[in-house]
Motif scaffolding. Structure first.
Motif, PDB file in Angstrom:
ATOM      1  N   ASP A   1       0.816  -1.214   0.000  1.00 38.31           N
ATOM      2  CA  ASP A   1       0.000   0.000   0.000  1.00 38.31           C
ATOM      3  C   ASP A   1       0.847   1.260   0.000  1.00 38.31           C
ATOM      4  OD1 ASP A   1       0.496   0.794   2.933  1.00 38.31           O
ATOM      5  OD2 ASP A   1      -0.242  -1.255   3.090  1.00 38.31           O
ATOM      6  N   GLU A   2       0.172   2.376  -0.244  1.00 39.96           N
ATOM      7  CA  GLU A   2       0.799   3.693  -0.185  1.00 39.96           C
ATOM      8  C   GLU A   2      -0.001   4.567   0.766  1.00 39.96           C
ATOM      9  OE1 GLU A   2       2.756   4.652  -4.392  1.00 39.96           O
ATOM     10  OE2 GLU A   2       0.586   4.437  -4.500  1.00 39.96           O
ATOM     11  N   GLU A   3       0.688   5.529   1.374  1.00 40.15           N
ATOM     12  CA  GLU A   3       0.015   6.475   2.262  1.00 40.15           C
ATOM     13  C   GLU A   3       0.427   7.890   1.911  1.00 40.15           C
ATOM     14  OE1 GLU A   3      -0.896   4.425   6.528  1.00 40.15           O
ATOM     15  OE2 GLU A   3       1.052   5.362   6.296  1.00 40.15           O
ATOM     16  N   LEU A   4      -0.517   8.805   2.098  1.00 42.51           N
ATOM     17  CA  LEU A   4      -0.238  10.233   2.035  1.00 42.51           C
ATOM     18  C   LEU A   4      -0.393  10.784   3.446  1.00 42.51           C
ATOM     19  CD1 LEU A   4      -2.267  11.418  -1.078  1.00 42.51           C
ATOM     20  CD2 LEU A   4       0.206  11.166  -0.897  1.00 42.51           C
ATOM     21  N   TYR A   5       0.582  11.555   3.898  1.00 45.56           N
ATOM     22  CA  TYR A   5       0.485  12.302   5.149  1.00 45.56           C
ATOM     23  C   TYR A   5       0.319  13.765   4.753  1.00 45.56           C
ATOM     24  CZ  TYR A   5       2.025   8.573   8.346  1.00 45.56           C
ATOM     25  OH  TYR A   5       2.121   7.434   9.116  1.00 45.56           O
TER      26      TYR A   5
ATOM     27  N   LEU B   1       4.483  11.493   0.512  1.00 43.16           N
ATOM     28  CA  LEU B   1       4.087  10.231  -0.108  1.00 43.16           C
ATOM     29  C   LEU B   1       4.966   9.121   0.445  1.00 43.16           C
ATOM     30  CD1 LEU B   1       2.550   8.518  -2.154  1.00 43.16           C
ATOM     31  CD2 LEU B   1       4.215   9.256  -3.881  1.00 43.16           C
ATOM     32  N   ASN B   2       4.337   8.133   1.037  1.00 40.39           N
ATOM     33  CA  ASN B   2       5.035   6.969   1.562  1.00 40.39           C
ATOM     34  C   ASN B   2       4.742   5.802   0.636  1.00 40.39           C
ATOM     35  OD1 ASN B   2       5.990   8.293   3.989  1.00 40.39           O
ATOM     36  ND2 ASN B   2       3.842   8.352   4.579  1.00 40.39           N
ATOM     37  N   LYS B   3       5.766   5.380  -0.112  1.00 41.52           N
ATOM     38  CA  LYS B   3       5.634   4.353  -1.141  1.00 41.52           C
ATOM     39  C   LYS B   3       5.574   2.953  -0.526  1.00 41.52           C
ATOM     40  CE  LYS B   3       5.971   5.322  -5.052  1.00 41.52           C
ATOM     41  NZ  LYS B   3       4.864   5.510  -5.981  1.00 41.52           N
ATOM     42  N   PRO B   4       5.153   1.951  -1.317  1.00 42.25           N
ATOM     43  CA  PRO B   4       5.102   0.580  -0.817  1.00 42.25           C
ATOM     44  C   PRO B   4       6.452   0.121  -0.243  1.00 42.25           C
ATOM     45  CG  PRO B   4       3.965   0.711  -2.913  1.00 42.25           C
ATOM     46  CD  PRO B   4       4.647   2.036  -2.698  1.00 42.25           C
ATOM     47  N   HIS B   5       6.379  -0.603   0.839  1.00 43.66           N
ATOM     48  CA  HIS B   5       7.522  -1.214   1.522  1.00 43.66           C
ATOM     49  C   HIS B   5       8.497  -0.208   2.122  1.00 43.66           C
ATOM     50  CE1 HIS B   5       6.114  -5.014  -0.042  1.00 43.66           C
ATOM     51  NE2 HIS B   5       6.078  -4.473  -1.245  1.00 43.66           N
ATOM     52  N   GLY B   6       8.118   1.062   2.203  1.00 42.48           N
ATOM     53  CA  GLY B   6       9.005   2.073   2.790  1.00 42.48           C
ATOM     54  C   GLY B   6       8.740   2.232   4.278  1.00 42.48           C
ATOM     55  N   ASN B   7       9.774   2.616   5.009  1.00 40.69           N
ATOM     56  CA  ASN B   7       9.649   2.938   6.436  1.00 40.69           C
ATOM     57  C   ASN B   7       9.344   4.416   6.577  1.00 40.69           C
ATOM     58  OD1 ASN B   7      10.360   0.442   7.819  1.00 40.69           O
ATOM     59  ND2 ASN B   7      12.353   0.694   6.839  1.00 40.69           N
ATOM     60  N   HIS B   8       8.465   4.747   7.524  1.00 38.67           N
ATOM     61  CA  HIS B   8       8.141   6.154   7.732  1.00 38.67           C
ATOM     62  C   HIS B   8       7.588   6.384   9.129  1.00 38.67           C
ATOM     63  CE1 HIS B   8       4.627   4.207   5.907  1.00 38.67           C
ATOM     64  NE2 HIS B   8       3.899   4.993   6.695  1.00 38.67           N
ATOM     65  N   GLY B   9       7.733   7.624   9.599  1.00 39.77           N
ATOM     66  CA  GLY B   9       7.213   8.041  10.897  1.00 39.77           C
ATOM     67  C   GLY B   9       7.197   9.562  10.963  1.00 39.77           C
TER      68      GLY B   9
ATOM     69  N   ALA C   1      -4.014   3.880   0.530  1.00 40.05           N
ATOM     70  CA  ALA C   1      -4.590   3.213  -0.634  1.00 40.05           C
ATOM     71  C   ALA C   1      -3.834   1.914  -0.884  1.00 40.05           C
ATOM     72  CB  ALA C   1      -4.497   4.105  -1.868  1.00 40.05           C
ATOM     73  N   ASN C   2      -4.593   0.866  -1.205  1.00 40.25           N
ATOM     74  CA  ASN C   2      -3.991  -0.426  -1.517  1.00 40.25           C
ATOM     75  C   ASN C   2      -3.711  -0.544  -3.006  1.00 40.25           C
ATOM     76  OD1 ASN C   2      -4.081  -1.546   1.140  1.00 40.25           O
ATOM     77  ND2 ASN C   2      -6.296  -1.679   0.910  1.00 40.25           N
ATOM     78  N   LYS C   3      -2.836  -1.432  -3.344  1.00 42.91           N
ATOM     79  CA  LYS C   3      -2.485  -1.650  -4.739  1.00 42.91           C
ATOM     80  C   LYS C   3      -3.595  -2.400  -5.442  1.00 42.91           C
ATOM     81  CE  LYS C   3       1.571  -2.693  -7.356  1.00 42.91           C
ATOM     82  NZ  LYS C   3       2.917  -3.179  -7.352  1.00 42.91           N
TER      83      LYS C   3
END
Length: 115
Positions: free
Chosen positions: A60-64, A89-97, A113-115
């Motif tokens: 999945d991807e996330e927008l903050y 934008l946090n792309k698939p398989h990425g680490n974020h905080g 959002a899911n792929k």
């Protein structure tokens, strides 16, 4: 018409991904509300010294979307200033905080959002 207002919606205490502090949070819409790959839209308030802890997703991807306040967003090995108006934008398989190292609350909308 479905309308929700994150400013007037009841917030609940929330700890996100083993982050620091007691955040305030509400789920505005979830996957049952959408006919697309969007899984949710959440509103979270991060107090000074608090954080959405570092975490990793799958496909999945996330927008903050930073609505208010200022802090630090870490995505993989990069750290940047997160300020009002920024969209990360946090792309698939990425680490974020997201970390609130300031003196004011951070208000953030998170869209997944899911792929």
């Amino acid at each position: 018409m479905r309308v929700k207002n994150f400013l007037t919606t009841q917030l609940r205490d929330f700890v996100s991904h083993d982050g620091i502090g007691n955040l305030k949070h509400c789920g505005l819409f979830d996957n049952e509300d959408f006919e697309t790959a969007i899984e949710f839209i959440n509103y979270t308030v991060i107090p000074p010294g608090g954080s959405i802890g570092m975490h990793k997703h799958g496909e999945d991807e996330e927008l903050y979307i930073i609505l208010s306040g200022k802090g630090k967003m870490k995505v993989n090995d990069e750290t940047g200033i997160a300020k009002e108006g920024d969209v990360f934008l946090n792309k698939p398989h990425g680490n974020h905080g997201l970390f609130n190292d300031g003196n004011e609350e951070i208000g953030v909308l998170v869209l997944k959002a899911n792929k």
